[in-house]
Design an enzyme around this catalytic site. Structure first.
Site, short mmCIF file in Angstrom:
data_model
loop_
_atom_site.label_atom_id
_atom_site.label_comp_id
_atom_site.label_asym_id
_atom_site.label_seq_id
_atom_site.Cartn_x
_atom_site.Cartn_y
_atom_site.Cartn_z
N ARG A 91 31.27 -24.11 86.09
CA ARG A 91 31.71 -25.03 87.15
C ARG A 91 30.55 -25.61 87.96
O ARG A 91 30.48 -26.79 88.20
CB ARG A 91 32.67 -24.29 88.10
CG ARG A 91 33.98 -23.88 87.46
CD ARG A 91 34.68 -22.83 88.31
NE ARG A 91 33.78 -21.67 88.53
CZ ARG A 91 34.06 -20.65 89.33
NH1 ARG A 91 35.19 -20.63 90.00
NH2 ARG A 91 33.22 -19.65 89.46
N SER A 177 34.48 -8.80 76.23
CA SER A 177 35.32 -7.89 77.00
C SER A 177 34.39 -7.02 77.84
O SER A 177 33.45 -7.53 78.44
CB SER A 177 36.19 -7.08 76.04
OG SER A 177 36.95 -6.12 76.72
N TYR A 191 40.66 -5.59 87.11
CA TYR A 191 39.71 -6.10 86.11
C TYR A 191 40.02 -5.61 84.69
O TYR A 191 40.10 -6.41 83.75
CB TYR A 191 38.31 -5.66 86.54
CG TYR A 191 37.20 -6.03 85.61
CD1 TYR A 191 36.82 -7.36 85.42
CD2 TYR A 191 36.47 -5.05 84.91
CE1 TYR A 191 35.77 -7.70 84.58
CE2 TYR A 191 35.42 -5.39 84.08
CZ TYR A 191 35.06 -6.71 83.92
OH TYR A 191 34.03 -7.03 83.08
N LYS A 195 40.54 -7.41 80.59
CA LYS A 195 39.61 -7.18 79.49
C LYS A 195 40.30 -6.52 78.30
O LYS A 195 39.98 -6.77 77.16
CB LYS A 195 38.43 -6.34 79.97
CG LYS A 195 37.53 -7.07 80.96
CD LYS A 195 36.88 -8.28 80.29
CE LYS A 195 35.96 -9.06 81.18
NZ LYS A 195 35.36 -10.23 80.53
N1 LIG Z 1 27.58 -7.74 84.13
C1 LIG Z 1 28.29 -6.74 83.68
O1 LIG Z 1 28.10 -5.60 84.11
C2 LIG Z 1 29.31 -6.95 82.63
C3 LIG Z 1 29.93 -8.18 82.43
N2 LIG Z 1 30.89 -8.33 81.47
C4 LIG Z 1 31.53 -9.64 81.29
O2 LIG Z 1 30.59 -10.59 80.85
C5 LIG Z 1 30.92 -11.87 81.35
C6 LIG Z 1 29.75 -12.47 82.08
O3 LIG Z 1 29.40 -11.62 83.14
P1 LIG Z 1 28.07 -11.80 84.00
O4 LIG Z 1 27.02 -12.38 83.15
O5 LIG Z 1 27.85 -10.52 84.68
O6 LIG Z 1 28.60 -12.84 85.09
P2 LIG Z 1 27.87 -13.92 86.01
O7 LIG Z 1 28.66 -13.93 87.27
O8 LIG Z 1 26.42 -13.68 86.10
O9 LIG Z 1 28.15 -15.27 85.22
C7 LIG Z 1 29.46 -15.71 85.06
C8 LIG Z 1 29.46 -17.06 84.39
O10 LIG Z 1 30.81 -17.49 84.21
C9 LIG Z 1 31.02 -18.72 84.89
N3 LIG Z 1 32.35 -18.73 85.48
C10 LIG Z 1 32.84 -17.85 86.36
N4 LIG Z 1 34.09 -18.16 86.69
C11 LIG Z 1 34.38 -19.30 86.00
C12 LIG Z 1 35.53 -20.14 85.94
N5 LIG Z 1 36.60 -19.86 86.66
N6 LIG Z 1 35.50 -21.19 85.11
C13 LIG Z 1 34.40 -21.46 84.39
N7 LIG Z 1 33.29 -20.71 84.41
C14 LIG Z 1 33.28 -19.66 85.22
C15 LIG Z 1 29.92 -18.80 85.94
O11 LIG Z 1 29.57 -20.12 86.30
P3 LIG Z 1 30.29 -20.87 87.54
O12 LIG Z 1 30.53 -19.86 88.59
O13 LIG Z 1 29.32 -21.95 87.93
O14 LIG Z 1 31.54 -21.43 86.99
C16 LIG Z 1 28.77 -18.15 85.19
O15 LIG Z 1 28.18 -19.05 84.29
C17 LIG Z 1 32.15 -11.67 82.22
O16 LIG Z 1 33.30 -11.98 81.45
C18 LIG Z 1 32.12 -10.20 82.56
O17 LIG Z 1 33.40 -9.70 82.82
C19 LIG Z 1 31.25 -7.30 80.67
C20 LIG Z 1 30.68 -6.08 80.80
C21 LIG Z 1 29.66 -5.79 81.80
C1 LIG Z 2 33.03 9.66 73.54
C2 LIG Z 2 33.38 9.01 74.79
C3 LIG Z 2 32.24 8.40 75.54
C4 LIG Z 2 32.68 7.95 76.87
C5 LIG Z 2 31.66 7.21 77.64
C6 LIG Z 2 32.28 6.66 78.87
C7 LIG Z 2 31.38 5.80 79.67
C8 LIG Z 2 32.17 5.11 80.73
C9 LIG Z 2 31.39 4.12 81.52
C10 LIG Z 2 32.17 2.92 81.82
C11 LIG Z 2 31.39 1.85 82.43
C12 LIG Z 2 32.22 0.65 82.73
C13 LIG Z 2 31.39 -0.56 82.76
C14 LIG Z 2 32.15 -1.76 83.20
C15 LIG Z 2 31.23 -2.94 83.23
C16 LIG Z 2 31.87 -4.20 83.70
O1 LIG Z 2 32.58 -4.79 82.97
C17 LIG Z 2 31.59 -4.69 85.06
N1 LIG Z 2 30.36 -4.21 85.59
C18 LIG Z 2 31.57 -6.19 85.08
O2 LIG Z 2 30.79 -6.72 86.09
#
Ligand SMILES: NC(=O)C1=CN([C@@H]2O[C@H](COP(=O)(O)OP(=O)(O)OC[C@H]3O[C@@H](n4cnc5c(N)ncnc54)[C@H](OP(=O)(O)O)[C@@H]3O)[C@@H](O)[C@H]2O)C=CC1
Ligand SMILES: CCCCCCCCCCCCCCCC(=O)[C@@H](N)CO
Length: 337
Positions: A91, A177, A191, A195
């Protein structure tokens, strides 16, 4: 001694003094081993039928939603480094322009400077947002917005590209996810479901798309060092932080490398790190299998990983209990003052 008695004693002698029958268990073992080896060899022979042909990223058109920040930006850079043409979707325009500059630094050929649009070869659904908080403290609106951004925000782009992919009989769809899409944890009542939903979508979609040579990948990253995580940490309950620490924090470049490789190979499942590997084997359920090795590993490791998981669950429960007791003691102390 009658001749009959003589015969029976000879047989007993033979049975007891010659030791051939001692070999019997070994012979049986050998037969079983031979069967298992033959079975595994057969599986490996048919494995090319199961494993998809890798996608060539060089010259491919890759669309990355959420490509202006964090994991999405790193995925875009990784694909660009391998020669793909990239479209970033998000966005905020100024963040997009900045990300475009960073991605272009990863160019491997001059051709990439000219934009080549056209049919999408790979769609990366990475746009998403997270929120953690105690169930009763999360605004109801938040449950809806999580589903809208994380789940429906992956459905719509996929709908937009799938028809052309089917016609071209090729393509890759990647869903980002989370480990929180494999286990439900304290603080993630809004959340996690968004996912988990991606997994259901991906399984159904893969079954429909396989005959069209389109492969779906679901990635389950752990906590990753991104602006998104920093934002989430501002409201994160202590319990969620302590539990998440189990699988540590990964760098987005690391996540990008792994998920891009898995999507190119057409693997259904993509996990990061040893905990991620165990979680994925443990929660494979009825998900499609994309290599013989993967299937065999799941069969062999599941019981062991469940055993390990029970210990993890026990420790998570005790974290939650300890935090509750601490809070109650703090409250009681406050009242006394
Ligand atoms: N970081 C983490 O710990 C983890 C993240 N994930 C997943 O990975 C993905 C990315 O996460 P992360 O890199 O941390 O996030 P960031 O917040 O750093 O980046 C998110 C991105 O998505 C875009 N975005 C957010 N909302 C919208 C919307 N409504 N429409 C269009 N674009 C959108 C943002 O741009 P803009 O806001 O300009 O639209 C930005 O480019 C997510 O789905 C998150 O759930 C999964 C596991 C762990
Ligand atoms: C044999 C079994 C092994 C079990 C291991 C369990 C470990 C659990 C840790 C869970 C961490 C959750 C991360 C979520 C990240 C996320 O999506 C957000 N941070 C997004 O911003």
């Amino acid at each position: 001694m009658s001749s009959e008695e003589e015969l029976s004693s000879t047989i007993t002698d033979w049975l007891f003094f010659s030791s051939w029958w001692l070999l019997l268990p070994f012979i049986m073992l050998l037969v079983v081993v031979a069967f298992v080896v033959a079975f595994v060899l057969l599986l490996y022979m048919i494995s090319p039928l199961i494993s998809p042909k890798p996608l060539k990223l060089n010259g491919a058109h890759v669309v990355v939603t959420g490509g202006s920040s964090g994991i999405g930006k790193s995925i875009a850079m990784e694909c660009y480094r391998q020669g793909a043409f990239i479209t970033l979707v998000a966005r905020d325009e100024s963040k997009l322009v900045q990300a475009k500059k960073e991605v272009e630094k990863c160019a491997i050929n001059d051709k990439q400077c000219q934009e080549k649009l056209g049919p999408v070869d790979m769609l990366v659904n990475c746009a998403g947002t997270s929120f953690s908080g105690k169930f009763e403290e999360v605004e109801v609106e938040r449950f809806r917005s999580m589903m809208e951004v994380n789940y429906l925000g992956s459905v719509y782009p996929t709908r937009a590209v799938i028809t052309t992919m089917k016609e071209r009989r090729m393509g890759r769809i990647l869903f980002i996810s989370s480990q929180a899409g494999q286990i439900g944890l304290f603080g993630y009542t809004a959340y996690s479901p968004s996912k988990f939903a991606l997994r259901g979508l991906a399984e159904s979609l893969q079954m429909e798309m396989k005959p069209y040579n389109i492969y779906v990948t679901v990635a389950y990253p752990p906590d990753t060092d991104t602006p998104g995580l920093a934002e989430e940490n501002r409201t994160k309950p202590l319990e969620t932080r302590l539990i998440s620490e189990t699988s540590g924090v990964t760098q987005p470049e690391q996540v990008a490398k792994i998920v891009v490789k898995d999507a190119v190979q057409g693997n259904f499942n993509s996990s990061v790190g040893p905990d991620g590997y165990m979680l994925s084997a443990l929660t494979c359920g009825m998900s499609p299998v994309t290599s013989i090795t993967e299937g065999l590993q799941q069969i062999v490791t599941m019981g062991l990983f469940r055993t390990i998981a029970l210990f993890y669950l026990g420790s998570f429960d005790s974290i939650v209990r300890r935090c509750m007791i601490q809070r109650e003691q703090a409250k009681a102390a406050d009242k006394r003052e």
